[in-house]
Write a protein that holds these residues in place. Structure first.
Motif, mmCIF file in Angstrom:
data_model
loop_
_atom_site.group_PDB
_atom_site.id
_atom_site.type_symbol
_atom_site.label_atom_id
_atom_site.label_comp_id
_atom_site.label_asym_id
_atom_site.label_seq_id
_atom_site.Cartn_x
_atom_site.Cartn_y
_atom_site.Cartn_z
ATOM 1 N N THR A 41 76.455 11.521 18.776
ATOM 2 C CA THR A 41 75.877 10.411 18.036
ATOM 3 C C THR A 41 74.474 10.769 17.574
ATOM 4 O O THR A 41 73.645 11.177 18.384
ATOM 5 C CB THR A 41 75.812 9.145 18.925
ATOM 6 O OG1 THR A 41 77.119 8.867 19.413
ATOM 7 C CG2 THR A 41 75.287 7.967 18.127
ATOM 8 N N THR A 43 70.606 10.403 16.485
ATOM 9 C CA THR A 43 69.564 9.507 16.976
ATOM 10 C C THR A 43 69.296 8.389 15.989
ATOM 11 O O THR A 43 68.796 7.338 16.365
ATOM 12 C CB THR A 43 68.266 10.293 17.226
ATOM 13 O OG1 THR A 43 67.906 10.975 16.021
ATOM 14 C CG2 THR A 43 68.457 11.313 18.338
ATOM 15 N N LEU A 44 69.621 8.621 14.729
ATOM 16 C CA LEU A 44 69.448 7.605 13.705
ATOM 17 C C LEU A 44 70.805 7.169 13.178
ATOM 18 O O LEU A 44 71.760 7.939 13.185
ATOM 19 C CB LEU A 44 68.624 8.160 12.535
ATOM 20 C CG LEU A 44 67.208 8.656 12.841
ATOM 21 C CD1 LEU A 44 66.601 9.271 11.587
ATOM 22 C CD2 LEU A 44 66.318 7.527 13.357
ATOM 23 N N SER A 45 70.886 5.941 12.716
ATOM 24 C CA SER A 45 72.106 5.492 12.056
ATOM 25 C C SER A 45 72.213 6.174 10.701
ATOM 26 O O SER A 45 71.232 6.712 10.170
ATOM 27 C CB SER A 45 72.082 3.972 11.875
ATOM 28 O OG SER A 45 71.114 3.609 10.913
ATOM 29 N N LEU A 46 73.406 6.125 10.111
ATOM 30 C CA LEU A 46 73.601 6.756 8.803
ATOM 31 C C LEU A 46 72.681 6.140 7.759
ATOM 32 O O LEU A 46 72.070 6.856 6.946
ATOM 33 C CB LEU A 46 75.068 6.622 8.379
ATOM 34 C CG LEU A 46 75.424 7.218 7.009
ATOM 35 C CD1 LEU A 46 75.074 8.698 6.945
ATOM 36 C CD2 LEU A 46 76.906 7.002 6.718
ATOM 37 N N ASP A 47 72.567 4.826 7.777
ATOM 38 C CA ASP A 47 71.683 4.163 6.815
ATOM 39 C C ASP A 47 70.244 4.630 6.989
ATOM 40 O O ASP A 47 69.525 4.842 5.999
ATOM 41 C CB ASP A 47 71.766 2.647 6.977
ATOM 42 C CG ASP A 47 73.086 2.073 6.470
ATOM 43 O OD1 ASP A 47 73.762 2.773 5.686
ATOM 44 O OD2 ASP A 47 73.435 0.947 6.867
ATOM 45 N N GLU A 48 69.828 4.785 8.229
ATOM 46 C CA GLU A 48 68.463 5.243 8.481
ATOM 47 C C GLU A 48 68.268 6.678 8.004
ATOM 48 O O GLU A 48 67.217 7.026 7.448
ATOM 49 C CB GLU A 48 68.153 5.133 9.978
ATOM 50 C CG GLU A 48 68.007 3.702 10.467
ATOM 51 C CD GLU A 48 67.895 3.613 11.983
ATOM 52 O OE1 GLU A 48 67.204 2.712 12.466
ATOM 53 O OE2 GLU A 48 68.510 4.462 12.681
ATOM 54 N N VAL A 49 69.276 7.515 8.222
ATOM 55 C CA VAL A 49 69.192 8.906 7.772
ATOM 56 C C VAL A 49 69.056 8.958 6.251
ATOM 57 O O VAL A 49 68.203 9.679 5.706
ATOM 58 C CB VAL A 49 70.428 9.697 8.232
ATOM 59 C CG1 VAL A 49 70.508 11.047 7.506
ATOM 60 C CG2 VAL A 49 70.391 9.919 9.740
ATOM 61 N N ASP A 69 70.535 15.753 10.418
ATOM 62 C CA ASP A 69 70.494 14.587 9.537
ATOM 63 C C ASP A 69 70.966 14.952 8.133
ATOM 64 O O ASP A 69 71.694 14.194 7.480
ATOM 65 C CB ASP A 69 69.069 14.034 9.480
ATOM 66 C CG ASP A 69 68.590 13.479 10.818
ATOM 67 O OD1 ASP A 69 69.455 13.155 11.648
ATOM 68 O OD2 ASP A 69 67.370 13.371 11.017
#
Length: 437
Positions: A41, A43-49, A69
């Motif tokens: 997983t 560390t960041l969500s896909l949207d955040e990436v 990322d």
């Protein structure tokens, strides 16, 4: 000088050798089987990436962007399942055109197999990038594309791979050996699967059946499911829509299909409707004959009743003429116990493909329910009368129920739809006149 300093001072050795990663691939698969649902997983969500990458492109500052990322963004952008801004997409395309980073190229190769689309400009572009950057690909993909260069044909890859699959006795293991880690996954493999089925000859021998079964039931992997599995089932049954196979072919097919996908009469309702009705009826018809034979064995074991063999012989004769479309069995408590013992002894699942007969006043009666043309036939052991219902009659029993009450289903004596079994065979002539007219 310390050992650490000595190691640091050594000149790094560069090599282009292709490593054999089969053991690592097997170990990774074993971990995924042991711990289903667990994945790395970020560390960041896909949207955040994506948001961070957009900001980085705008500022041309990538200090807070990790390689992982970017790989995640590559899979999101070129899977066409996530909306990506044009600036990020253009940036990723520009990077991939010149990159030598194996992590980025790994992500791109995975996207290619998973979301391959015939005639799509993006598919052709990815194929070209992979070919141009061949020297920088991870070893597993170098091995794969060297063995299967047709994968990179953006127009006809599925058909080209399928033609090679046809020549293999075990297409699944053949693909695995050439670097396809998941032959059942991804759009390119799905299309190759369809083209392979179309190119195969009709499977009329045990060996041809086993070739398709090897694809459906790969050793050490979960069985094929869903629409692709249904297409395989239809291919296996296509030769037998109007003719009967040799007994060894029929036994091989039934054993494999029922053990894997259950009884189409009352199991796996999420799967069997995916198989077309004509093909599904082939299996149901074969199982009808097995159920009739199983009932004879069970009743013989359970009651030593002399009345059943003539009834079995009569109905099985009609079945052998192709007149019985479906058949189902409901067993008394004692017969169920005998059926369970026979299953434990033989392992034959036909002894478990039954329902319960629960009447309190006819505890020893076993029932045989059949569909013959437009009629539903209710036959029973011991002194149970023969019943012939029109299938539209509300009193007619439904096939494949969990329980049947023989007493509740019994029509009154003298009813025109019933007949008493006599020692002279008049009941057989009555049945033929009702059913075959």
């Amino acid at each position: 000088m310390s050992l650490l300093d000595a190691l640091r001072s050594r000149q790094r050795v560069k090599t282009r050798d292709i490593w054999n990663t089969e053991k690592f691939d097997s170990a990774a698969f074993a971990v995924s089987v042991a711990f289903p649902g667990y994945e790395k997983t970020p560390t960041l969500s896909l949207d955040e990436v994506i948001s961070r990458l957009e900001s980085g492109v705008e500022r041309w500052n990538f200090d807070d962007i990790k390689i992982g990322d970017v790989a995640l963004a590559i899979k999101a952008a070129f899977s066409r399942q996530v909306k990506i801004s044009n600036c990020v997409r253009d940036f990723l395309r520009g990077e991939l055109d010149v990159t030598t980073n194996p992590v980025f190229l790994q992500a791109l190769c995975e996207v290619y197999l998973e979301f391959w689309e015939r005639g799509a400009a993006e598919t052709a572009w990815i194929a070209k990038v992979v070919q141009d950057q061949a020297r920088s690909l991870p070893p597993n993909w170098v091995r794969c594309f060297r063995a299967l260069p047709d994968l990179l044909n953006p127009a006809t890859a599925p058909e080209l791979i399928a033609m090679r699959m046809v020549a293999e006795k075990d297409a699944f293991q053949w693909l695995l050996s050439h670097g396809i880690a998941a032959p059942h996954s991804g759009e390119l493999m799905r299309l190759s699967h369809i083209a392979w089925l179309d190119a195969l000859p009709e499977p009329k021998t045990v060996e041809q059946v086993q070739n398709i079964s090897a694809w459906m039931l790969p050793v050490g992997r979960p069985p094929l499911e869903g629409e692709p599995a249904a297409k395989c089932v239809e291919k296996l049954l296509q030769p037998w829509l109007k003719v009967k196979p040799d007994s060894d072919v029929q036994t091989t097919l039934l054993d494999s299909l029922v053990q894997t996908y259950g009884d189409p009469r009352n199991q796996r309702a999420e799967f069997w409707p995916l198989v077309s009705l004509p093909h599904r009826r082939v299996v149901i018809r074969w199982l009808a004959g097995q159920s009739m034979d199983a009932l004879l064995s069970i009743i013989t074991q359970s009651t030593l009743n002399h009345m059943w063999p003539p009834r079995h012989s009569f109905w099985k004769g009609l079945y052998d003429k192709g007149l019985i479309d479906e058949a189902w069995v409901a067993l008394s408590p004692s017969a169920r116990a005998d059926a369970e013992a026979m299953f434990q002894k033989t392992g034959d699942p036909v002894y478990t493909m039954t329902s319960k007969q629960v009447a309190r006043t006819r505890k020893d009666t076993c029932l045989l329910i059949m569909r013959i043309g437009r009629y539903t036939v209710l036959e029973g052991s011991h002194s149970y009368r023969l019943h012939v219902f029109h299938s539209t009659d509300q009193a007619a029993p439904e096939l494949y129920e969990d329980e049947y009450d023989a007493e509740a289903l019994t029509l009154e004596v003298g009813h025109r739809d019933t007949c008493t079994h006599d020692a002279y065979g008049q009941w057989m002539r009555w049945a033929e006149q009702r059913l075959l007219r």
